[in-house]
Each structure stands twice: as C-alpha cells, then as structure tokens.
Design a protein around this motif. Structure first.
Motif, PDB file in Angstrom:
ATOM      1  N   ASP A 646      29.837  44.435  29.914  1.00  0.00           N
ATOM      2  CA  ASP A 646      30.778  43.630  30.941  1.00  0.00           C
ATOM      3  C   ASP A 646      31.541  45.243  31.109  1.00  0.00           C
ATOM      4  O   ASP A 646      32.597  44.590  30.159  1.00  0.00           O
ATOM      5  N   PRO A 647      31.652  46.369  32.502  1.00  0.00           N
ATOM      6  CA  PRO A 647      33.038  46.564  32.331  1.00  0.00           C
ATOM      7  C   PRO A 647      34.220  45.824  32.716  1.00  0.00           C
ATOM      8  O   PRO A 647      34.826  46.379  32.954  1.00  0.00           O
ATOM      9  N   HIS A 648      33.647  44.611  33.229  1.00  0.00           N
ATOM     10  CA  HIS A 648      34.631  43.727  33.681  1.00  0.00           C
ATOM     11  C   HIS A 648      35.608  43.251  32.796  1.00  0.00           C
ATOM     12  O   HIS A 648      34.626  42.329  32.043  1.00  0.00           O
ATOM     13  N   SER A 649      36.369  42.620  33.237  1.00  0.00           N
ATOM     14  CA  SER A 649      37.594  41.846  32.288  1.00  0.00           C
ATOM     15  C   SER A 649      36.988  40.681  32.494  1.00  0.00           C
ATOM     16  O   SER A 649      36.544  40.662  33.793  1.00  0.00           O
ATOM     17  N   PRO A 650      37.433  39.766  32.015  1.00  0.00           N
ATOM     18  CA  PRO A 650      37.202  37.778  32.700  1.00  0.00           C
ATOM     19  C   PRO A 650      38.430  37.978  33.229  1.00  0.00           C
ATOM     20  O   PRO A 650      38.890  38.520  33.649  1.00  0.00           O
ATOM     21  N   GLY A 651      38.139  36.933  34.673  1.00  0.00           N
ATOM     22  CA  GLY A 651      38.707  36.708  35.568  1.00  0.00           C
ATOM     23  C   GLY A 651      40.231  36.559  35.344  1.00  0.00           C
ATOM     24  O   GLY A 651      40.983  36.867  35.787  1.00  0.00           O
ATOM     25  N   GLU A 652      40.402  35.458  34.818  1.00  0.00           N
ATOM     26  CA  GLU A 652      42.109  35.365  34.242  1.00  0.00           C
ATOM     27  C   GLU A 652      42.479  37.180  34.176  1.00  0.00           C
ATOM     28  O   GLU A 652      43.658  36.679  34.632  1.00  0.00           O
ATOM     29  N   TYR A 653      41.548  38.018  33.581  1.00  0.00           N
ATOM     30  CA  TYR A 653      43.260  38.835  33.218  1.00  0.00           C
ATOM     31  C   TYR A 653      42.951  39.555  34.366  1.00  0.00           C
ATOM     32  O   TYR A 653      43.473  40.850  34.476  1.00  0.00           O
ATOM     33  N   ARG A 654      41.822  39.845  35.264  1.00  0.00           N
ATOM     34  CA  ARG A 654      41.844  40.483  36.388  1.00  0.00           C
ATOM     35  C   ARG A 654      43.016  39.817  37.723  1.00  0.00           C
ATOM     36  O   ARG A 654      42.929  40.957  38.707  1.00  0.00           O
ATOM     37  N   ILE A 655      42.906  38.706  37.019  1.00  0.00           N
ATOM     38  CA  ILE A 655      44.160  38.327  38.373  1.00  0.00           C
ATOM     39  C   ILE A 655      45.776  37.941  37.386  1.00  0.00           C
ATOM     40  O   ILE A 655      46.586  39.420  38.259  1.00  0.00           O
ATOM     41  N   ASN A 656      45.851  37.282  36.163  1.00  0.00           N
ATOM     42  CA  ASN A 656      47.474  37.943  35.539  1.00  0.00           C
ATOM     43  C   ASN A 656      47.524  38.951  35.351  1.00  0.00           C
ATOM     44  O   ASN A 656      48.709  39.231  34.981  1.00  0.00           O
ATOM     45  N   GLY A 657      46.826  39.534  35.009  1.00  0.00           N
ATOM     46  CA  GLY A 657      46.345  41.407  34.355  1.00  0.00           C
ATOM     47  C   GLY A 657      47.224  42.430  35.644  1.00  0.00           C
ATOM     48  O   GLY A 657      48.165  43.501  34.870  1.00  0.00           O
ATOM     49  N   VAL A 658      46.861  42.612  37.007  1.00  0.00           N
ATOM     50  CA  VAL A 658      47.781  43.121  38.372  1.00  0.00           C
ATOM     51  C   VAL A 658      49.185  42.231  38.136  1.00  0.00           C
ATOM     52  O   VAL A 658      49.820  43.139  38.819  1.00  0.00           O
ATOM     53  N   VAL A 659      48.968  41.304  38.566  1.00  0.00           N
ATOM     54  CA  VAL A 659      50.563  41.070  39.205  1.00  0.00           C
ATOM     55  C   VAL A 659      51.251  40.990  38.302  1.00  0.00           C
ATOM     56  O   VAL A 659      52.209  41.299  39.012  1.00  0.00           O
ATOM     57  N   VAL A 660      51.183  41.238  37.226  1.00  0.00           N
ATOM     58  CA  VAL A 660      52.209  41.783  36.248  1.00  0.00           C
ATOM     59  C   VAL A 660      52.922  42.765  36.629  1.00  0.00           C
ATOM     60  O   VAL A 660      53.818  42.873  36.177  1.00  0.00           O
ATOM     61  N   ASN A 661      52.018  43.834  36.757  1.00  0.00           N
ATOM     62  CA  ASN A 661      51.867  44.505  37.614  1.00  0.00           C
ATOM     63  C   ASN A 661      52.752  45.334  38.708  1.00  0.00           C
ATOM     64  O   ASN A 661      52.352  46.019  39.508  1.00  0.00           O
ATOM     65  N   MET A 662      52.962  43.870  39.331  1.00  0.00           N
ATOM     66  CA  MET A 662      53.196  43.917  41.005  1.00  0.00           C
ATOM     67  C   MET A 662      55.118  42.980  41.348  1.00  0.00           C
ATOM     68  O   MET A 662      55.299  41.797  41.138  1.00  0.00           O
ATOM     69  N   PRO A 663      56.051  44.432  41.388  1.00  0.00           N
ATOM     70  CA  PRO A 663      57.076  43.504  41.153  1.00  0.00           C
ATOM     71  C   PRO A 663      57.206  42.122  42.934  1.00  0.00           C
ATOM     72  O   PRO A 663      57.807  41.503  42.876  1.00  0.00           O
ATOM     73  N   GLU A 664      56.112  43.011  43.919  1.00  0.00           N
ATOM     74  CA  GLU A 664      56.210  41.880  44.968  1.00  0.00           C
ATOM     75  C   GLU A 664      55.816  40.669  44.675  1.00  0.00           C
ATOM     76  O   GLU A 664      55.927  39.633  45.119  1.00  0.00           O
ATOM     77  N   PHE A 665      55.062  40.453  43.521  1.00  0.00           N
ATOM     78  CA  PHE A 665      54.351  39.603  43.003  1.00  0.00           C
ATOM     79  C   PHE A 665      55.547  38.332  43.015  1.00  0.00           C
ATOM     80  O   PHE A 665      55.561  37.240  43.023  1.00  0.00           O
ATOM     81  N   ALA A 666      56.243  39.158  41.668  1.00  0.00           N
ATOM     82  CA  ALA A 666      57.515  38.471  41.476  1.00  0.00           C
ATOM     83  C   ALA A 666      58.297  38.154  42.438  1.00  0.00           C
ATOM     84  O   ALA A 666      59.225  36.864  42.450  1.00  0.00           O
ATOM     85  N   ALA A 667      58.627  39.216  43.531  1.00  0.00           N
ATOM     86  CA  ALA A 667      59.788  38.278  44.219  1.00  0.00           C
ATOM     87  C   ALA A 667      58.934  37.689  45.324  1.00  0.00           C
ATOM     88  O   ALA A 667      59.598  36.378  45.623  1.00  0.00           O
ATOM     89  N   ALA A 668      57.773  37.172  45.597  1.00  0.00           N
ATOM     90  CA  ALA A 668      56.887  36.127  46.460  1.00  0.00           C
ATOM     91  C   ALA A 668      57.268  34.392  45.757  1.00  0.00           C
ATOM     92  O   ALA A 668      57.514  33.888  46.435  1.00  0.00           O
ATOM     93  N   PHE A 669      57.175  34.679  44.397  1.00  0.00           N
ATOM     94  CA  PHE A 669      57.478  33.722  43.688  1.00  0.00           C
ATOM     95  C   PHE A 669      59.093  33.254  43.114  1.00  0.00           C
ATOM     96  O   PHE A 669      58.965  32.103  41.965  1.00  0.00           O
TER      97      PHE A 669
END
Ligand SMILES: [Zn+2]
Length: 688
Positions: A646-669
């Motif tokens: 499967d060329p997709h990562s497991p669900g957990e990393y499809r989320i956590n792997g994205v938010v670590v790269n978004m400063p908007e996320f860190a600001a929101a929480f």
C-alpha cells in the motif's frame, strides 16, 4: 485497466481489500434504502483525556477506536470502511428492488437486478461447481505446443485473469496523452507482491509455505490426489518465483521512466521471440497498431526463456491453477471457502467470511459500476451538493495558485509552468457526464460465473478497442458509490465519486471548519498529487515531460527527502517500518493537502468570526475534523500486507505526520516546543 500512475488516494477499499461491514442477517430483505447520518466531527469519537500535543491521533480518534472494534468479517476497520459498509447496505436495498423480476424494468435496472439475483442464487452456484470453467480447463488440457500458449493466454485473459502470466491492455501514450496505445506489463503472480517470493525472513518463508498449501488445496479441489497436487503446487511456486525475480519492485514502479519502453511490434518479436505475439493480439481482438509500450522488458525476457525452458506440462499446471484460483470467488463453496481461508483469513486476518449479499453487492459494483452508480447517484447526490463541493474545489485551487506564487524556493520559470499545470487540472465531481452502456452484455438470472465472465470480457474489449483512438477525457476510473478519490497524472484530472462526498466525510449540516479540515484536505491531497514525486514529472497536458529548471528540481527533491526521512522513522507493525520511498507521494500529498485546506478555509470564512463549539475553537475543529477521516483499527496481518503493497501510511501517521509540520496546529492547541507533535522550525518539512 486503471493507469499505472493513477493515485488512488485514500485507503484501498473495495472488493479485495476491506469493504463491507458488520454482521447483519444474511437472508433478510432490505427496506426502502436510507443512509444513516454520522456527523463529520463527532466529539464522542475523541479521547479528551489524551494530550493533543503528545498524540493528536489518539486525542481525535481514541473514542472511535474504542467504540468501533473490527467486525469479524473485516480485515481492518475505519471511517472510510464503515461508510463503505453503509453504502453497501444502501446499495443492497436498491439491488433487492431491482432484482424483483417484475415485467417493466428499465434496462439498467434489469442488468444490475439480474446480475445480483444470479449471484444470490446460491443453490444454482453450488450445483454448477467447477462446471463454469470446463471450457477453459479443457482448452488448457488440449494444449499441444508452447506456440499455442499465446492464443490460449489471450483467450483466458479475456475472462478470468486479466494479468494471467502478464498484463496486457491499453494505456495513454506517455509522450502524447491524447493517444491510446497498446501496453504489456508484468503480472502472473498469486501472492500480493513480488517481494513475497524473494525475502528470506521467517514470516516471508511461512507465507510461501502457506501459499504452497493453498495451491495444493486448489489442485485437490480440481480432483488431483494429494501427492500430485503437492508436486503441482511446487511447480507453480517455482515458475512464479522466476517471474517475481524478473519483476520491478513497487518503489521502482514509481519512476515513470522505468516503465516507458515504447517499441514496434517487430521489436517485441525480437525481445520475446518464443511467444507468438501475432496470434496473441489477434485472439485478444487488438486492432492493428504500430507502437506499443512494454513497461517491463526484463520480465518478458524471463517469460521468453521459460517458454522453451519449461516442459509443456508445467505450463498446463501453471495455467490450470491460475484460471481456477482467480475464478474461485464465483464458484461453489469449496472454492469460495479456500479463497477466503488463504487470501482474507491467513494473509489479512479476517475472522469470518462476509455475508453473501455483501459480496454480491461488491461484485455488482465492480462489474457493472456505472449501472449501479446511476441508481445510487439518483438517490444521494443532489445538484446542490455538487455545487457546494465544486465551490470548495475552486477555493482550494485558488489557494494552491497563491501558494505557488509565494514559494521562496522556486524560480519564476518553474512557477509559470506549475501554474499552467494547476490551471489545466480538470475537476470531476460525483459521477460521469455520460454513463457506460452495458446493454450488449448477456446477463441472465441463473449463471453467476457466466455473468462475471461476460462482464469482464466486455470491460477488456472496451479497453482494447481504445487503442489507436483519441483519449476519452470524460471517463472515470472509479464507480460513483466508491468511498475514495484519485488523481490521474496522464489525464491531469481529480476525481471525487459521490460515495466520498457524504457524511461523515463531507457534511452539509456542519460548519466550514471540519468540512475544510476533512474534505478540503482530501481535495488538496488530490491536487498535490499533480505535484508529488511522481505526478510532478508529468506536464499540464499529462505528458511525461520535464517542466522544471534543474535547480528547482534539485530543491524540490531535497524537500521531499525531508518527508521521506520523517516517515521512515515510523513503525507499521512489529519490526516493519514504513517503506517511505513507496509512500512518499501520498505523504507529500497529505501534507500539501492540509496546508492548502487551511488556507482555503481561512479565506472562505474571512470576516465571519466563527465561534467555539463543544469546547473546541474553530482552529481546533478544523484539525479534529481533519484527523477524524483517518480513524481506524487494524489487524497485524493486514498491516503486514499493506506495508508491502500500500502506498499509503497507516492512519495514525497520516495525521500525526502532517500536524508536526504545521505551525498552525501547534498554535491552535498551544503546544510547547519539544512536545511530540511539534518540531523545531528548522526541521519542519515544507514542500508545497
Ligand atoms: Zn493520494
């Protein structure tokens, strides 16, 4: 045949994968079909005791994971899988009505109704046993010389094995996307990937042992004694191992140049002279052509060597196995059961077979998708829904244009080309403008295997007939009820079937924040595929043509490398890490998609001052809405297959792997530096 570069973007659902769902009484007749409503941001799916800055996936999906154990007949369970199961129940209602054999039915209603009725007619299927394959098995038995293999394979590929020994069909010319040319590609394996045959770890060895037992069982079901069946299974394994070793890996296949080898028919004769290509193409009903693409020449050299190297009896053994193995799901219960035991239970961990009606709905969708899709769309996809989702697509495209212009690492020349490509993308929403016409196919109420064979032949002929004709840019590669979406780089189009534009994904009843986080992110994901490691090699017209300056391409590759290295650190199951060279395109699309969705959401709600709900700020609702598309529970067996295929990562990393790269996320929480869901600014991956 789907194009090799089509990025099917979410989880691989459907017939062979997960699909369908929770135990429901087998024989009961469905009522007037209705789809249940589940909101796209569901606070009961959260785990508010978890710290969003430590594990955002657990915070957003912890409740879902707890409340949604994997049903016994499923290989995994997810928001997408559950929605697909709801669709199946809904489609079942449509099919039960369509199959009621009253005199006055519309032609499409008759087609899907009779197909479904024949599938559900278990007594007739049981009585037929192996009989539906008799003609094909006789033809294999009567084979007199290796030369006769070519026409026989063409005939067999027409029905039950499109990639029997190899895959043959049509493709868009990689250099001229308006044209369709003939194509040959590797195939012929019974295990899910070539690596299963070559890896030496204990689990791979065990899987090969189990596959041998499976093949032996299939031969025994054909009437062979245990000893002969075992010997024949060994032959199949040995021949497939040779084919596997000559096959390209999935990572290699992400490089479109490695799959481009255009040649004349005379070059093909020189490449593999032992195969009678002329009669293969004639029996396969190919029109005359001047040029074809041989995606994997080394594979065909291997086939060529085996044609003279293997005794004829071994070829008969190989073909006999593959004809029966690929048709097993459509035969009587001993074959259906063995197919389940190996492919779904052993390989993917399902505990129980799916109810017959579920399988029959899926087969109808797979074989007659645009007939069933008409009935589905009529009931669930309104013109208003099409308009509102199209509006969201346009906003996200506008954000991408702004984003491209703002990129500090890309020069003006490449930017102009990137914008040209972006503006060239065709948006396909809901369902095709013209429905496929199945009316020439003979579909009867008492011949399930025959119906499958005839609908498969119809599809194969349709693909072959395209050769030499201009590309139909309105065509869809997914049926409308499918809960998935895709980008096709040769078409340069994004495709969102009606099935994916419903709650709990797109939710017309909810506010913009979760909708942009969820469906907006999916739209951005598909757009980004045009600009991932693979898609970025195709130009605005869908041709394999470099549009980058050398310097910008180098910077792009360095940026995607950041994503590749990040995901390589994640573990899928046991000792297996993500093969992040295989998942790179999807990981880049996940990140790019969410950044675009965030921009588009801010733009769409400018001046509206959205307020907090359920104790979540609008920004937090955007991110929780995003995460909740990917809530899933997995079986370790299925994770292993997916890690390899499967060329997709497991669900957990499809989320956590994205938010670590978004400063908007860190600001929101209000996450603090050093917490797991943050990265130091210099380590943040940013591609688009
Ligand atoms: Zn994708």
């Amino acid at each position: 045949m789907k194009t090799k570069w089509m990025c099917v973007c979410l989880l691989a659902l459907g017939f062979a994968g997960s699909a369908a769902g929770q135990g429901s009484a087998g024989g009961q007749t469905a009522q007037e079909p209705v789809l249940p409503y589940i909101p796209s941001l569901d606070v009961t799916s959260m785990d508010r005791l978890a710290d969003p800055c430590v594990n955002f996936y657990q915070y957003s999906c912890g409740g879902w994971k707890k409340n949604n154990p994997i049903p016994a007949d499923q290989t995994s369970w997810s928001v997408y899988g559950k929605l697909y199961q709801d669709n199946l129940k809904f489609l079942r209602g449509i099919l039960e009505q369509a199959s009621a054999d009253s005199g006055q039915r519309k032609e499409v209603t008759r087609e899907i109704g009779d197909f479904y009725a024949a599938c559900m007619d278990e007594p007739t299927v049981e009585k037929q046993g192996l009989a539906p394959l008799k003609g094909y098995l006789d033809a294999v038995a009567e084979l007199k010389s290796a030369k006769e293999l070519a026409p026989l394979i063409a005939r067999l590929q027409m029905v039950y094995g499109r990639s029997l020994l190899f895959a043959g069909g049509s493709t868009q010319d990689p250099d001229d996307s308006d044209k369709v040319i003939a194509e040959l590609d590797q195939g012929g394996l019974g295990l899910p990937d070539r690596d299963y045959y070559t890896k030496e770890d204990a689990k791979s060895k065990e899987t090969r042992e189990r596959y041998l037992q499976h093949a032996q069982k299939i031969f025994e079901l054909m009437g062979e004694t245990g000893e002969t069946a075992k010997k024949d299974a060994d032959t199949v394994m040995r021949m497939e191992t040779g084919l596997a070793k000559a096959s390209l890996t999935r990572v290699d296949r992400r490089d479109p140049y490695k799959l481009k080898h255009k040649m004349k028919p005379t070059d093909l004769d020189a490449l593999a002279p032992n195969f009678d290509w002329k009669s293969y193409f004639a029996v396969g009903e190919y029109p005359t052509f001047e040029i074809l693409n041989v995606a994997t020449p080394d594979f065909f050299k291997e086939v060529n060597g085996r044609l003279t190297g293997e005794p004829l009896d071994n070829w008969k053994t190989y073909l006999r196995f593959h004809v029966v193995d690929s048709a097993s799901p459509f035969l009587s219960s001993p074959f259906v059961d063995e197919n389940f035991e190996f492919y779904r239970k052993y390989l993917r961990g399902a505990k129980e077979q799916q109810a017959r009606w579920k399988r029959c709905v899926q087969y109808t969708d797979r074989q007659l998708g645009e007939a069933l899709g008409q009935a589905f769309v009529e009931k669930v996809f309104s013109p208003e829904l099409k308009q509102s989702t199209l509006d969201m697509v346009r906003r996200i495209e506008d954000s991408m244009a702004v984003r491209i212009q703002q990129l500090d690492w890309m020069g003006p020349e490449t930017k102009a080309q990137a914008l040209k490509k972006l503006h060239g993308i065709r948006n396909k929403i809901g369902y095709p403008d013209t429905w496929r016409d199945y009316s020439g196919i003979q579909i009867t109420r008492n011949d399930f295997a025959g119906n499958v064979a005839r609908t498969s032949s119809f599809e194969r002929r349709r693909q072959i007939k395209k050769i030499g004709k201009p590309v139909d840019r309105g065509e869809w590669g997914m049926s409308p009820p499918t809960v998935n979406a895709y980008y096709n780089p040769q078409m340069n189009d994004i495709n969102f079937p009606a099935g994916v534009l419903q709650p709990p994904l797109y939710d017309a009843k909810l506010d913009a924040a979760p909708n942009y986080g969820n469906t907006g992110g999916t739209i951005g994901h598909e757009l980004t595929h045009g600009f991932d490691d693979e898609g970025s090699q195709f130009d605005a017209d869908g041709n394999l043509k470099n549009w980058w300056t050398k310097e910008d391409r180098g910077k792009f590759d360095a940026r995607t490398k950041c994503v590749e290295d990040q995901y390589a650190g994640y573990v899928v199951v046991d000792e297996i890490h993500i093969n992040s060279k295989l998942t790179l395109g999807e990981d880049v699309a996940d990140l790019g998609g969410e950044i675009l969705a965030y921009m588009a959401w801010q733009d769409a709600t400018k001046g509206q001052n959205p307020t907090a709900r359920d104790g979540l700020t609008p920004e937090q609702r955007f991110f929780v809405g995003f995460a909740q598309w990917a809530c899933e529970n997995d079986r370790p067996e299925d994770l292993r297959v997916r890690a390899a295929t499967d060329p997709h990562s497991p669900g957990e990393y499809r989320i956590n792997g994205v938010v670590v790269n978004m400063p908007e996320f860190a600001a929101a929480f209000a996450c603090k530096a050093g917490q797991p869901m943050t990265k130091p600014a210099e380590k943040v991956c940013k591609v688009w």
